[in-house]
Design a protein around this motif. Sequence first.
Motif, PDB file in Angstrom:
ATOM      1  N   GLY A  28       6.806  -8.657   7.574  1.00 39.40           N
ATOM      2  CA  GLY A  28       5.508  -7.989   7.619  1.00 39.40           C
ATOM      3  C   GLY A  28       5.434  -6.869   6.605  1.00 39.40           C
ATOM      4  O   GLY A  28       6.077  -6.904   5.548  1.00 39.40           O
ATOM      5  N   LEU A  29       4.681  -5.875   6.946  1.00 38.18           N
ATOM      6  CA  LEU A  29       4.345  -4.830   6.004  1.00 38.18           C
ATOM      7  C   LEU A  29       5.237  -3.605   6.169  1.00 38.18           C
ATOM      8  O   LEU A  29       5.647  -3.273   7.274  1.00 38.18           O
ATOM      9  CB  LEU A  29       2.892  -4.420   6.267  1.00 38.18           C
ATOM     10  N   THR A  30       5.518  -2.949   5.042  1.00 39.07           N
ATOM     11  CA  THR A  30       6.105  -1.619   5.116  1.00 39.07           C
ATOM     12  C   THR A  30       4.936  -0.663   5.304  1.00 39.07           C
ATOM     13  O   THR A  30       4.051  -0.583   4.452  1.00 39.07           O
ATOM     14  CB  THR A  30       6.874  -1.275   3.833  1.00 39.07           C
ATOM     15  N   VAL A  31       4.915   0.019   6.437  1.00 41.37           N
ATOM     16  CA  VAL A  31       3.697   0.712   6.844  1.00 41.37           C
ATOM     17  C   VAL A  31       3.644   2.160   6.351  1.00 41.37           C
ATOM     18  O   VAL A  31       3.564   3.101   7.145  1.00 41.37           O
ATOM     19  CB  VAL A  31       3.507   0.629   8.372  1.00 41.37           C
ATOM     20  N   TYR A  32       3.645   2.313   5.039  1.00 43.01           N
ATOM     21  CA  TYR A  32       3.475   3.657   4.469  1.00 43.01           C
ATOM     22  C   TYR A  32       2.081   3.819   3.898  1.00 43.01           C
ATOM     23  O   TYR A  32       1.693   4.904   3.470  1.00 43.01           O
ATOM     24  CB  TYR A  32       4.525   3.924   3.390  1.00 43.01           C
ATOM     25  N   LYS A  73       9.893   5.199   1.365  1.00 38.36           N
ATOM     26  CA  LYS A  73       8.453   5.409   1.207  1.00 38.36           C
ATOM     27  C   LYS A  73       7.790   5.935   2.467  1.00 38.36           C
ATOM     28  O   LYS A  73       6.943   6.838   2.408  1.00 38.36           O
ATOM     29  CB  LYS A  73       7.781   4.098   0.788  1.00 38.36           C
ATOM     30  N   THR A  74       8.143   5.340   3.594  1.00 36.81           N
ATOM     31  CA  THR A  74       7.529   5.816   4.839  1.00 36.81           C
ATOM     32  C   THR A  74       7.958   7.247   5.138  1.00 36.81           C
ATOM     33  O   THR A  74       7.158   8.072   5.591  1.00 36.81           O
ATOM     34  CB  THR A  74       7.916   4.913   6.029  1.00 36.81           C
ATOM     35  N   THR A  89       3.566   6.220  10.854  1.00 32.47           N
ATOM     36  CA  THR A  89       3.581   4.756  10.749  1.00 32.47           C
ATOM     37  C   THR A  89       2.684   4.111  11.802  1.00 32.47           C
ATOM     38  O   THR A  89       2.132   3.031  11.568  1.00 32.47           O
ATOM     39  CB  THR A  89       5.020   4.208  10.856  1.00 32.47           C
ATOM     40  N   ASP A  90       2.504   4.798  12.939  1.00 34.89           N
ATOM     41  CA  ASP A  90       1.547   4.298  13.950  1.00 34.89           C
ATOM     42  C   ASP A  90       0.171   4.085  13.333  1.00 34.89           C
ATOM     43  O   ASP A  90      -0.520   3.105  13.619  1.00 34.89           O
ATOM     44  CB  ASP A  90       1.391   5.320  15.094  1.00 34.89           C
ATOM     45  N   LEU A  91      -0.201   5.028  12.476  1.00 34.67           N
ATOM     46  CA  LEU A  91      -1.510   4.982  11.822  1.00 34.67           C
ATOM     47  C   LEU A  91      -1.703   3.683  11.044  1.00 34.67           C
ATOM     48  O   LEU A  91      -2.731   3.018  11.135  1.00 34.67           O
ATOM     49  CB  LEU A  91      -1.566   6.142  10.826  1.00 34.67           C
ATOM     50  N   TYR A  92      -0.670   3.358  10.254  1.00 36.26           N
ATOM     51  CA  TYR A  92      -0.802   2.186   9.389  1.00 36.26           C
ATOM     52  C   TYR A  92      -0.530   0.881  10.113  1.00 36.26           C
ATOM     53  O   TYR A  92      -0.981  -0.179   9.673  1.00 36.26           O
ATOM     54  CB  TYR A  92       0.059   2.369   8.135  1.00 36.26           C
ATOM     55  N   GLN A  94      -1.704   0.452  13.087  1.00 34.78           N
ATOM     56  CA  GLN A  94      -3.026   0.209  13.653  1.00 34.78           C
ATOM     57  C   GLN A  94      -3.986  -0.326  12.585  1.00 34.78           C
ATOM     58  O   GLN A  94      -4.742  -1.259  12.831  1.00 34.78           O
ATOM     59  CB  GLN A  94      -3.597   1.481  14.291  1.00 34.78           C
ATOM     60  N   ALA A  95      -3.914   0.263  11.400  1.00 36.28           N
ATOM     61  CA  ALA A  95      -4.782  -0.201  10.308  1.00 36.28           C
ATOM     62  C   ALA A  95      -4.486  -1.669   9.991  1.00 36.28           C
ATOM     63  O   ALA A  95      -5.393  -2.470   9.765  1.00 36.28           O
ATOM     64  CB  ALA A  95      -4.571   0.653   9.064  1.00 36.28           C
ATOM     65  N   PHE A  96      -3.214  -2.009  10.003  1.00 35.13           N
ATOM     66  CA  PHE A  96      -2.816  -3.390   9.734  1.00 35.13           C
ATOM     67  C   PHE A  96      -3.384  -4.326  10.795  1.00 35.13           C
ATOM     68  O   PHE A  96      -3.916  -5.389  10.495  1.00 35.13           O
ATOM     69  CB  PHE A  96      -1.287  -3.494   9.702  1.00 35.13           C
ATOM     70  N   ARG A  97      -3.277  -3.893  12.049  1.00 32.44           N
ATOM     71  CA  ARG A  97      -3.798  -4.742  13.131  1.00 32.44           C
ATOM     72  C   ARG A  97      -5.301  -4.930  12.985  1.00 32.44           C
ATOM     73  O   ARG A  97      -5.829  -6.021  13.212  1.00 32.44           O
ATOM     74  CB  ARG A  97      -3.472  -4.109  14.491  1.00 32.44           C
ATOM     75  N   ASP A  98      -5.989  -3.860  12.599  1.00 33.43           N
ATOM     76  CA  ASP A  98      -7.440  -3.957  12.408  1.00 33.43           C
ATOM     77  C   ASP A  98      -7.767  -4.959  11.299  1.00 33.43           C
ATOM     78  O   ASP A  98      -8.660  -5.797  11.447  1.00 33.43           O
ATOM     79  CB  ASP A  98      -8.020  -2.585  12.017  1.00 33.43           C
ATOM     80  N   ASP A  99      -7.038  -4.833  10.194  1.00 35.29           N
ATOM     81  CA  ASP A  99      -7.295  -5.737   9.063  1.00 35.29           C
ATOM     82  C   ASP A  99      -7.014  -7.188   9.445  1.00 35.29           C
ATOM     83  O   ASP A  99      -7.753  -8.096   9.062  1.00 35.29           O
ATOM     84  CB  ASP A  99      -6.432  -5.350   7.859  1.00 35.29           C
ATOM     85  N   CYS A 100      -5.931  -7.397  10.192  1.00 33.89           N
ATOM     86  CA  CYS A 100      -5.595  -8.756  10.631  1.00 33.89           C
ATOM     87  C   CYS A 100      -6.714  -9.331  11.490  1.00 33.89           C
ATOM     88  O   CYS A 100      -7.103 -10.493  11.348  1.00 33.89           O
ATOM     89  CB  CYS A 100      -4.297  -8.773  11.439  1.00 33.89           C
TER      90      CYS A 100
END
Length: 473
Positions: A28-32, A73-74, A89-92, A94-100
């Motif tokens: 998955g994504l590196t959430v930075y 990076k994170t 990282t919680d922020l990103y 969540q952003a990832f889940r929204d985008d998905c």
Amino acid sequence: MRLFNTLTRTEEDFVPADGTTVRMYTCGLTVYARGHIGNFRTFISLDVLRRALRHQEGYAMRHVMNFTDVDDKTINASQQAGMSLRDYTDLYIQAFRDDCATLGLEPVEENPRATDDANLRAMVDMIAQLKTHGHTYESDGSTYFRIATLPDYGKLARLDHEGIQAGVRVDTDTYDKQDARDFVLWKATKAGEPTWDYGCGPGRPGWHIACSAMALRLLGEGPIDIHGGGIDLIFPHHENEIAQAEGATGRQFSRFWVHVEFLHLDHKKMSKSLGNVYNVQDILDRGFKASALRYALISVHYRKQLTFSFEILTQADAALTRLTDFLARIDRVAGGDAHPEIASRVTAAREEFRSKIASDLNVPGGLGVMFELLREMNAAMDQEGGRALGAADADLIREAFEEFDKVLGVVAVRRREEAAPPVPEEEVRALIDERRQARRDRQFGKADDIRAGLEARGVILEDSPTGTRWKRK
RNA sequence: GGCGCCGUCGCCAAGCGGUAAGGCAGAGGUCUGCAAAACCUCCAUCCCCGGUUCGAUUCCGGGCGGCGCCUCCA
């Protein structure tokens, strides 16, 4: 189905080892930061793979996609933001889940994050196993993997040991290694950095160990069925994952490796480090629909580079509109007889579509099959004053297109986007009535004004022999 | 330097040994008060040069052009 396996560089028959459940791990994504559409090309492609395995091939899925929530990076980004690593990282995540969700990705069975306790323990356990087998060494409190101890290191990336030249590039990593080819398993704590101590000394996990350990923890002992990600992960990430998992367990890590090609912008890969990125929100802000983005990203085979442009989004949107117009037309079919020749044509198209998808996920080929059927069915509806296609036929057609979209996932996204009408339905109906009267009175100027007024508000009117219909722009 | 991918209609894109799917855009037509939608018709010999073959876009070799990995990266 046939799937191209990076490990063998050939297309092979894929069947899960146990015959029923696919055990799949995708990086998955590196959430930075927010993921960009290049990242999402990979995630959407792997979503299509997941959907094909599940809905078309009929397998159960056990699919794990991780979040890398600790790395340079994170850590740097969270410190700059003045937040804890977890909060940041919680922020990103969540952003990832929204985008998905926006892009219509199916939720996967597990989304582990590297810094969860159970995962850190699994990593440390794996490092201990590697140590037992003599694959590690320590230096300044960090633990490294000595790749010279693994003869078949390089088998995925097809790099011979000499090909990885020691010291050719400056390593961004500031830790000491005995050999430039070695990689860190556990990094000793640096001042001000988050740290964990589960037995490898105070520090944090290296990037590669997280995936190996979480994959085997959540999917069971190797070999798992499929491991996937972007093509850039072949080396070093996936190569190192193999080294860790196989070095620790003595068992093959994954039977199949699936890699998705790059999305390009201006003839270069889109990447955060190059700065040429658009994220999902950027696309939406420019007035494009997520459904069009999804369509555009799956309309090129996953193993070919895709050059992104706003033109392909426009083209994708037009194609998708034709598709949804057709489905709306099918929904209007009422009564009439069933026609065996329609039924057999639909059955044949379904089979063709399945075979395209089963052929290493030939989505563009599948789209071709779908649109060919679409045109023929539209033609049938035009014939004999609508008598050539009955309600029973329409049911079969609808079923076929639902089946296509189970894999493509594109109409479902469009439907959700269109859930709320831009103008209240009662108002649209009233205006349609008013316009009908104007047309009867041959006041075409007034009729055209009403139509233009609604179009400006996002509603398109279409006159037909049976009355006026409306749809979203 | 090592390893690898790609080059098909104006744009996007399948096919990959038997004579070029599909989408978008465009032209003409049917329908319509006009539109829209839909349908019909038209719109490519596959970067170049050799070779193999009865036959090549598809295989092989050589060019030219674009890109990737070898370093963090989906």
